[in-house]
Design a protein around this motif. Structure first.
Motif, PDB file in Angstrom:
ATOM      1  N   LEU A  49      -1.174  13.458   2.234  1.00 51.22           N
ATOM      2  CA  LEU A  49      -0.394  12.547   3.086  1.00 51.22           C
ATOM      3  C   LEU A  49      -1.051  11.175   3.179  1.00 51.22           C
ATOM      4  O   LEU A  49      -0.364  10.148   3.196  1.00 51.22           O
ATOM      5  N   LEU A  50      -2.379  11.177   3.216  1.00 47.51           N
ATOM      6  CA  LEU A  50      -3.078   9.882   3.234  1.00 47.51           C
ATOM      7  C   LEU A  50      -2.782   9.100   1.960  1.00 47.51           C
ATOM      8  O   LEU A  50      -2.551   7.890   2.000  1.00 47.51           O
ATOM      9  N   ALA A  51      -2.760   9.802   0.831  1.00 49.00           N
ATOM     10  CA  ALA A  51      -2.479   9.125  -0.440  1.00 49.00           C
ATOM     11  C   ALA A  51      -1.049   8.564  -0.434  1.00 49.00           C
ATOM     12  O   ALA A  51      -0.811   7.435  -0.890  1.00 49.00           O
ATOM     13  N   LYS A  52      -0.123   9.343   0.113  1.00 48.67           N
ATOM     14  CA  LYS A  52       1.272   8.859   0.161  1.00 48.67           C
ATOM     15  C   LYS A  52       1.376   7.648   1.086  1.00 48.67           C
ATOM     16  O   LYS A  52       2.097   6.697   0.804  1.00 48.67           O
ATOM     17  N   MET A  53       0.634   7.705   2.192  1.00 51.68           N
ATOM     18  CA  MET A  53       0.689   6.567   3.122  1.00 51.68           C
ATOM     19  C   MET A  53       0.096   5.319   2.477  1.00 51.68           C
ATOM     20  O   MET A  53       0.607   4.211   2.651  1.00 51.68           O
ATOM     21  N   ARG A  54      -0.969   5.497   1.708  1.00 54.42           N
ATOM     22  CA  ARG A  54      -1.556   4.315   1.032  1.00 54.42           C
ATOM     23  C   ARG A  54      -0.526   3.704   0.075  1.00 54.42           C
ATOM     24  O   ARG A  54      -0.416   2.486  -0.047  1.00 54.42           O
ATOM     25  N   GLN A  55       0.235   4.591  -0.585  1.00 49.59           N
ATOM     26  CA  GLN A  55       1.264   4.102  -1.498  1.00 49.59           C
ATOM     27  C   GLN A  55       2.322   3.298  -0.724  1.00 49.59           C
ATOM     28  O   GLN A  55       2.753   2.231  -1.153  1.00 49.59           O
ATOM     29  N   ILE A  56       2.711   3.825   0.446  1.00 48.29           N
ATOM     30  CA  ILE A  56       3.704   3.124   1.282  1.00 48.29           C
ATOM     31  C   ILE A  56       3.157   1.759   1.720  1.00 48.29           C
ATOM     32  O   ILE A  56       3.842   0.740   1.655  1.00 48.29           O
ATOM     33  N   LEU A  57       1.912   1.760   2.145  1.00 48.05           N
ATOM     34  CA  LEU A  57       1.323   0.491   2.612  1.00 48.05           C
ATOM     35  C   LEU A  57       1.248  -0.525   1.479  1.00 48.05           C
ATOM     36  O   LEU A  57       1.480  -1.715   1.688  1.00 48.05           O
ATOM     37  N   ASP A  58       0.946  -0.053   0.285  1.00 45.62           N
ATOM     38  CA  ASP A  58       0.913  -0.979  -0.855  1.00 45.62           C
ATOM     39  C   ASP A  58       2.310  -1.519  -1.153  1.00 45.62           C
ATOM     40  O   ASP A  58       2.480  -2.710  -1.422  1.00 45.62           O
ATOM     41  N   LEU A  59       3.310  -0.639  -1.092  1.00 47.67           N
ATOM     42  CA  LEU A  59       4.682  -1.098  -1.337  1.00 47.67           C
ATOM     43  C   LEU A  59       5.128  -2.086  -0.256  1.00 47.67           C
ATOM     44  O   LEU A  59       5.896  -3.011  -0.517  1.00 47.67           O
ATOM     45  N   ARG A  60       4.621  -1.900   0.949  1.00 48.47           N
ATOM     46  CA  ARG A  60       5.006  -2.801   2.044  1.00 48.47           C
ATOM     47  C   ARG A  60       4.440  -4.210   1.859  1.00 48.47           C
ATOM     48  O   ARG A  60       4.954  -5.169   2.435  1.00 48.47           O
ATOM     49  N   LEU A  61       3.396  -4.345   1.084  1.00 41.48           N
ATOM     50  CA  LEU A  61       2.839  -5.690   0.895  1.00 41.48           C
ATOM     51  C   LEU A  61       3.861  -6.620   0.242  1.00 41.48           C
ATOM     52  O   LEU A  61       3.870  -7.820   0.492  1.00 41.48           O
ATOM     53  N   THR A  62       4.730  -6.038  -0.585  1.00 37.56           N
ATOM     54  CA  THR A  62       5.764  -6.874  -1.214  1.00 37.56           C
ATOM     55  C   THR A  62       7.146  -6.659  -0.584  1.00 37.56           C
ATOM     56  O   THR A  62       8.096  -7.344  -0.932  1.00 37.56           O
ATOM     57  N   ARG A  63       7.257  -5.721   0.345  1.00 35.01           N
ATOM     58  CA  ARG A  63       8.521  -5.496   1.072  1.00 35.01           C
ATOM     59  C   ARG A  63       8.183  -5.390   2.558  1.00 35.01           C
ATOM     60  O   ARG A  63       8.390  -4.358   3.201  1.00 35.01           O
ATOM     61  N   PRO A  64       7.622  -6.460   3.120  1.00 34.00           N
ATOM     62  CA  PRO A  64       6.969  -6.362   4.428  1.00 34.00           C
ATOM     63  C   PRO A  64       7.881  -6.054   5.609  1.00 34.00           C
ATOM     64  O   PRO A  64       7.405  -5.566   6.622  1.00 34.00           O
TER      65      PRO A  64
END
Ligand code: SF4
Length: 403
Positions: free
Chosen positions: A202-217
């Motif tokens: 789940l932590l890995a998935k959340m990191r992926q979400i946070l990275d995607l949010r950098l360009t879709r804030p």
């Protein structure tokens, strides 16, 4: 629904669902947040699941799930409360009015629930704070079965042999918790290892979400961000499989959302360094001023080690993370978050009446001020109702100043 007519936290969640009408995943996360406590209490009453009250963060969560028990975050009762609940703590239990509102709110809720919830077990924590230590004692007198593990603290210079001694000490504490929970200090290591794998996944998935949010804030707005990270990622809202499915869906949605370059130019990236404030209007003020909470300091970004036995991994996680004690550990996380998100400002948030939190915040404010990072230091209340106009004005003015 108009945001400024909202008077209660529950209404903010409903409002947030409307605002995120385009996202099934966020709707699901908000639903899970709303139903967390009522569903866990219902399942317990119907004999379908065991459950305890606890902080429901960090090392506690995999351990409690591995003991076939749902950890219910007592802090989440904040949004179910009103001013009457606070008065129970002040008038009935004689808590001084200046006591931290989070503690008063939780005590008032336990008082109201003592004959209805059925869940009469509380896993406390001597590391929390003096007001909570008082709360544990008060609740024992009210017939709750309260267990506290001993203080967790790793000083800033503790390493080598001294750290190994701490780990050894904490492994003993973990066995003590399990004995209280199950009647035997023996831990099902296979189940615990599976829970650690789940958490790391789940932590890995959340990191992926946070990275995607950098360009879709702006896809996930501020309140949903706080609930998804500060609450959901810690305890999965009592429903691990459903929470994970919602994260999977969110990753899919974000990946299918085109990057809006114009939005990226206008948005003001921010880092939130504080607890899960219950003054949800503050998040709305951030959104309305064009801010986006892209970084947080209170989420466990480090994974559990899988190369050591699972009980040892729990203990090492405690001392290797930002909650280990000295304020410098959390400050390092804030610094990394500021760099990663290219944040323009830092929001420091704490509760009125929390002396140690205010010292940390002041140290961080000074440290980042010297580095040229603007910050705002907010003190709020855990109680319900709309936040004061003064707080909202300060937040909006701060975010707008950064644009
Ligand atoms: S905000 Fe501070 S005083 Fe309040 S419960 Fe948390 S640690 Fe204790």
């Amino acid at each position: 629904m108009d945001a400024f007519d909202i008077q209660h936290q529950r209404e903010y969640i409903e409002y947030s669902k409307e605002v995120h009408g385009y996202s099934k995943a966020i709707g699901k996360i908000l639903d899970l947040s709303e139903s967390y406590i009522p569903d866990a209490e219902k399942a317990y009453r119907e004999g379908k699941k065991n459950a305890i009250w606890c902080g429901a963060v960090g090392w506690v969560v995999p351990l409690v799930y591995a003991c076939d028990t749902v950890p219910i975050a007592f802090g989440e009762m904040g949004r179910l409360s009103d001013k009457e609940v606070m008065l129970i703590a002040e008038d009935y239990y004689q808590f001084p009015s200046e006591t931290c509102s989070m503690v008063k709110c939780v005590v008032g809720q336990w008082h109201l629930r003592k004959d209805t919830t059925g869940i009469k077990r509380i896993l406390g924590n001597s590391s929390a704070c003096e007001p909570y230590n008082l709360a544990w004692e008060v609740m024992k007198n009210e017939g709750y079965d309260v267990y506290n593990n001993d203080v967790i603290y790793r000083g800033a210079s503790v390493d080598g042999k001294r750290l190994e001694k701490l780990v050894e000490f904490f492994v003993g504490e973990i066995h003590g918790v399990v004995e209280w929970l199950t009647g035997s200090s023996k831990i099902d290591e296979e189940k615990l290892a599976l829970e650690l794998k789940r958490k790391n996944r789940l932590l890995a998935k959340m990191r992926q979400i946070l990275d995607l949010r950098l360009t879709r804030p702006l896809y996930v707005k501020s309140l949903a961000t706080i609930l998804m990270l500060n609450v959901g990622l810690n305890n999965y809202f009592g429903k691990p499989e459903e929470y994970e499915a919602a994260l999977d869906l969110l990753i899919e949605e974000l990946e299918n959302t085109p990057v809006d370059e114009e939005q990226l130019k206008k948005v003001i990236p921010l880092v939130w360094a504080g607890g899960t404030g219950q003054e949800f209007g503050i998040y709305e003020a951030i959104d309305q001023a064009g801010g986006a909470l892209l970084g947080l300091r209170s989420v466990p970004f480090k994974s559990f080690r899988e190369d050591v036995p699972p009980v040892e991994a729990l203990a090492r996680f405690v001392y290797d993370n930002q909650g280990a004690g000295a304020g410098v550990y959390a400050r390092n996380v804030i610094e990394l978050e500021l760099e990663k998100t290219k944040a323009q400002g830092l929001i420091l948030y704490g509760y009125i009446g929390c002396s140690f939190g205010s010292v940390d915040r002041e140290m961080w404010r000074e440290y980042f001020h010297k580095k040229g990072i603007p910050s705002i230091n907010l003190e709020g209340s855990f109680q319900t109702g709309a936040p004061s106009g003064q707080v909202l004005t300060r937040v909006k003015a701060f975010v707008e100043m950064l644009s």
